[in-house]
Motif scaffolding. Structure first.
Motif, PDB file in Angstrom:
ATOM      1  N   ALA A   6       6.709   3.103  -3.724  1.00 15.65           N
ATOM      2  CA  ALA A   6       5.613   2.655  -4.587  1.00 15.65           C
ATOM      3  C   ALA A   6       4.299   3.018  -3.907  1.00 15.65           C
ATOM      4  CB  ALA A   6       5.695   1.152  -4.822  1.00 15.65           C
ATOM      5  N   GLU A   7       3.431   3.725  -4.622  1.00  9.20           N
ATOM      6  CA  GLU A   7       2.171   4.210  -4.053  1.00  9.20           C
ATOM      7  C   GLU A   7       0.990   3.547  -4.742  1.00  9.20           C
ATOM      8  OE1 GLU A   7      -0.408   8.358  -3.611  1.00  9.20           O
ATOM      9  OE2 GLU A   7       1.567   8.385  -4.557  1.00  9.20           O
ATOM     10  N   SER A   8       0.070   3.036  -3.969  1.00 12.72           N
ATOM     11  CA  SER A   8      -1.184   2.389  -4.351  1.00 12.72           C
ATOM     12  C   SER A   8      -0.998   0.878  -4.399  1.00 12.72           C
ATOM     13  CB  SER A   8      -1.746   2.891  -5.682  1.00 12.72           C
ATOM     14  OG  SER A   8      -1.201   2.201  -6.787  1.00 12.72           O
ATOM     15  N   SER A   9      -2.077   0.183  -4.113  1.00 16.84           N
ATOM     16  CA  SER A   9      -2.010  -1.275  -4.069  1.00 16.84           C
ATOM     17  C   SER A   9      -1.652  -1.860  -5.430  1.00 16.84           C
ATOM     18  CB  SER A   9      -3.346  -1.848  -3.584  1.00 16.84           C
ATOM     19  OG  SER A   9      -4.411  -1.438  -4.427  1.00 16.84           O
ATOM     20  N   GLU A  10      -2.173  -1.264  -6.509  1.00 16.16           N
ATOM     21  CA  GLU A  10      -1.901  -1.804  -7.842  1.00 16.16           C
ATOM     22  C   GLU A  10      -0.429  -1.648  -8.213  1.00 16.16           C
ATOM     23  OE1 GLU A  10      -2.438  -3.792 -11.314  1.00 16.16           O
ATOM     24  OE2 GLU A  10      -3.761  -3.638  -9.578  1.00 16.16           O
ATOM     25  N   VAL A  11       0.136  -0.472  -7.943  1.00 18.93           N
ATOM     26  CA  VAL A  11       1.551  -0.242  -8.246  1.00 18.93           C
ATOM     27  C   VAL A  11       2.436  -1.162  -7.402  1.00 18.93           C
ATOM     28  CG1 VAL A  11       3.426   1.440  -8.023  1.00 18.93           C
ATOM     29  CG2 VAL A  11       1.273   2.104  -9.098  1.00 18.93           C
ATOM     30  N   ILE A  12       2.071  -1.351  -6.140  1.00 15.61           N
ATOM     31  CA  ILE A  12       2.836  -2.252  -5.274  1.00 15.61           C
ATOM     32  C   ILE A  12       2.796  -3.675  -5.824  1.00 15.61           C
ATOM     33  CG2 ILE A  12       2.876  -3.330  -2.984  1.00 15.61           C
ATOM     34  CD1 ILE A  12       1.908  -0.597  -1.878  1.00 15.61           C
ATOM     35  N   ARG A  13       1.622  -4.114  -6.274  1.00 12.02           N
ATOM     36  CA  ARG A  13       1.507  -5.462  -6.842  1.00 12.02           C
ATOM     37  C   ARG A  13       2.408  -5.625  -8.065  1.00 12.02           C
ATOM     38  NH1 ARG A  13      -3.883  -5.908  -4.713  1.00 12.02           N
ATOM     39  NH2 ARG A  13      -4.660  -4.346  -6.163  1.00 12.02           N
ATOM     40  N   ILE A  14       2.417  -4.612  -8.930  1.00 12.04           N
ATOM     41  CA  ILE A  14       3.241  -4.699 -10.140  1.00 12.04           C
ATOM     42  C   ILE A  14       4.723  -4.732  -9.775  1.00 12.04           C
ATOM     43  CG2 ILE A  14       3.894  -3.520 -12.271  1.00 12.04           C
ATOM     44  CD1 ILE A  14       1.045  -2.383 -12.364  1.00 12.04           C
ATOM     45  N   PHE A  25       6.119  -1.598   4.540  1.00  7.70           N
ATOM     46  CA  PHE A  25       4.836  -1.125   4.029  1.00  7.70           C
ATOM     47  C   PHE A  25       4.215  -0.164   5.037  1.00  7.70           C
ATOM     48  CE2 PHE A  25       5.490  -5.242   2.057  1.00  7.70           C
ATOM     49  CZ  PHE A  25       5.051  -5.064   0.756  1.00  7.70           C
ATOM     50  N   LEU A  26       3.456   0.810   4.517  1.00  2.00           N
ATOM     51  CA  LEU A  26       2.690   1.740   5.345  1.00  2.00           C
ATOM     52  C   LEU A  26       1.322   1.883   4.698  1.00  2.00           C
ATOM     53  CD1 LEU A  26       2.431   3.931   7.601  1.00  2.00           C
ATOM     54  CD2 LEU A  26       3.363   5.568   5.929  1.00  2.00           C
ATOM     55  N   MET A  27       0.244   1.644   5.475  1.00  2.00           N
ATOM     56  CA  MET A  27      -1.078   1.656   4.854  1.00  2.00           C
ATOM     57  C   MET A  27      -2.181   1.863   5.876  1.00  2.00           C
ATOM     58  SD  MET A  27      -1.481  -2.416   4.013  1.00  2.00           S
ATOM     59  CE  MET A  27       0.201  -2.488   3.375  1.00  2.00           C
ATOM     60  N   ALA A  28      -3.353   2.217   5.370  1.00  4.13           N
ATOM     61  CA  ALA A  28      -4.560   2.227   6.185  1.00  4.13           C
ATOM     62  C   ALA A  28      -5.020   0.785   6.392  1.00  4.13           C
ATOM     63  CB  ALA A  28      -5.646   3.038   5.496  1.00  4.13           C
ATOM     64  N   GLU A  29      -5.722   0.552   7.479  1.00  4.80           N
ATOM     65  CA  GLU A  29      -6.096  -0.817   7.840  1.00  4.80           C
ATOM     66  C   GLU A  29      -6.926  -1.500   6.762  1.00  4.80           C
ATOM     67  OE1 GLU A  29      -8.060  -3.269  11.614  1.00  4.80           O
ATOM     68  OE2 GLU A  29      -8.061  -1.070  11.585  1.00  4.80           O
ATOM     69  N   ARG A  30      -7.764  -0.732   6.075  1.00  6.51           N
ATOM     70  CA  ARG A  30      -8.664  -1.355   5.101  1.00  6.51           C
ATOM     71  C   ARG A  30      -7.930  -1.950   3.901  1.00  6.51           C
ATOM     72  NH1 ARG A  30     -10.607   1.632   0.683  1.00  6.51           N
ATOM     73  NH2 ARG A  30      -9.718   3.712   0.423  1.00  6.51           N
ATOM     74  N   LEU A  68      -3.124  10.399   1.377  1.00  9.71           N
ATOM     75  CA  LEU A  68      -2.825   9.098   0.776  1.00  9.71           C
ATOM     76  C   LEU A  68      -4.139   8.465   0.325  1.00  9.71           C
ATOM     77  CD1 LEU A  68      -0.371   7.272   0.237  1.00  9.71           C
ATOM     78  CD2 LEU A  68      -0.807   6.170   2.425  1.00  9.71           C
ATOM     79  N   HIS A  69      -4.686   8.989  -0.792  1.00  7.64           N
ATOM     80  CA  HIS A  69      -6.029   8.581  -1.187  1.00  7.64           C
ATOM     81  C   HIS A  69      -6.086   7.151  -1.697  1.00  7.64           C
ATOM     82  CE1 HIS A  69      -4.257  10.029  -4.951  1.00  7.64           C
ATOM     83  NE2 HIS A  69      -5.164   9.327  -5.595  1.00  7.64           N
ATOM     84  N   ARG A  70      -4.943   6.582  -2.074  1.00  7.67           N
ATOM     85  CA  ARG A  70      -4.941   5.188  -2.513  1.00  7.67           C
ATOM     86  C   ARG A  70      -4.492   4.236  -1.415  1.00  7.67           C
ATOM     87  NH1 ARG A  70      -3.294   5.288  -8.926  1.00  7.67           N
ATOM     88  NH2 ARG A  70      -4.732   6.941  -9.506  1.00  7.67           N
ATOM     89  N   GLY A  71      -4.257   4.777  -0.234  1.00 11.32           N
ATOM     90  CA  GLY A  71      -4.229   3.968   0.962  1.00 11.32           C
ATOM     91  C   GLY A  71      -2.989   3.188   1.323  1.00 11.32           C
ATOM     92  N   ALA A  72      -2.006   3.064   0.439  1.00 10.79           N
ATOM     93  CA  ALA A  72      -0.874   2.193   0.752  1.00 10.79           C
ATOM     94  C   ALA A  72       0.406   2.699   0.101  1.00 10.79           C
ATOM     95  CB  ALA A  72      -1.160   0.764   0.296  1.00 10.79           C
TER      96      ALA A  72
END
Length: 250
Positions: A6-14, A25-30, A68-72
């Motif tokens: 799952a790519e992007s914070s929104e998709v992960i939330r869904i 999970f793998l992500m940038a710190e922000r 990974l422009h959406r960060g997560a």
């Protein structure tokens, strides 16, 4: 059952909201703060059951092979797929209008994701995919669908052509979207469409197989102009679902 990404914070939330279980999970710190509530919900983090790996943009690109422009990202456990009969019983337990989309051998993950988004937006009830159809949980399918692949009930039909007959035995009229001398105009078909309808869409380029066309109760075409004979399968699904939507939709 395997994993999917799952790519992007929104998709992960869904995905998490739909009950899917993350493995890591793998992500940038922000993105840690943005996804904080989700991480807490699934007990993820340094002291949790689900690991969270944090890296800078350069390292993320080296690991994933793309920007990974959406960060997560999240590696998610695939949920088990229900048998076709069980899925159909779950989405239409009683009487009333039911729309099921059936995909034969769609090879482009972008098209699969776009079709799921149309199914969700236009009020269809489920998607059934052939054994050789592209994976709805492939990363690009998930992203293009905006996470609706987690919300729309779907499964694979292990017995492809026998499965179309099974739908008919469940009370569905099987309508194949395709060209032909015997095809019915979509507008005309929509005016008297059956309550239980399975719309079958074929692979890019060649369209539906002769066997699938032969298994259908009716062949339906979308009227074209400008010398164009057909639409992309994702666009065609949106047009057909709009024309055949219930009065309560949209």
């Amino acid at each position: 059952m395997g994993l999917y990404i799952a790519e992007s914070s929104e998709v992960i939330r869904i995905a998490v909201g739909a009950g899917h279980r993350p493995r890591s999970f793998l992500m940038a710190e922000r993105w840690l703060e943005d996804l904080g509530p989700v991480l807490g919900q699934v007990d993820a983090g340094a002291d949790g059951a689900v690991p969270v790996f944090v890296a800078d943009a350069q390292t993320l690109r080296a690991i994933t092979g793309f920007h990974l422009h959406r960060g997560a990202l999240a590696a998610m456990h695939r949920p088990p797929l229900a048998p076709v009969g069980e899925l159909i019983a779950g989405v239409c337990p009683g009487e009333g209008l039911v729309r099921v989309v059936v995909l034969e051998d769609i090879v482009d993950h972008t098209n699969v994701g776009a079709i799921f988004r149309s199914v969700a937006a236009l009020g269809a009830h489920a998607v059934l995919v052939s054994p050789r159809c592209a994976d709805p949980l492939y990363r690009r399918s998930v992203r293009v669908s905006m996470g609706t692949v987690f919300l729309v009930p779907w499964t694979r039909m292990p017995d492809w052509h026998g499965g179309l007959e099974d739908l008919r035995s469940m009370g569905f009229v099987v309508a194949a979207l395709g060209l032909g001398d015997d095809s019915v105009d979509l507008d005309s078909f929509a005016r008297s469409a059956p309550e239980r309808l399975a719309l079958v869409f074929g692979t890019e380029g060649d369209g539906l197989s002769p066997a699938a066309l032969g298994s259908a109760d009716v062949r339906v075409r979308i009227p074209m102009a400008g010398g164009v004979d057909s639409l992309n399968v994702a666009a065609a699904s949106a047009v057909a679902l709009w024309a055949l939507r219930s009065s309560a939709t949209v």
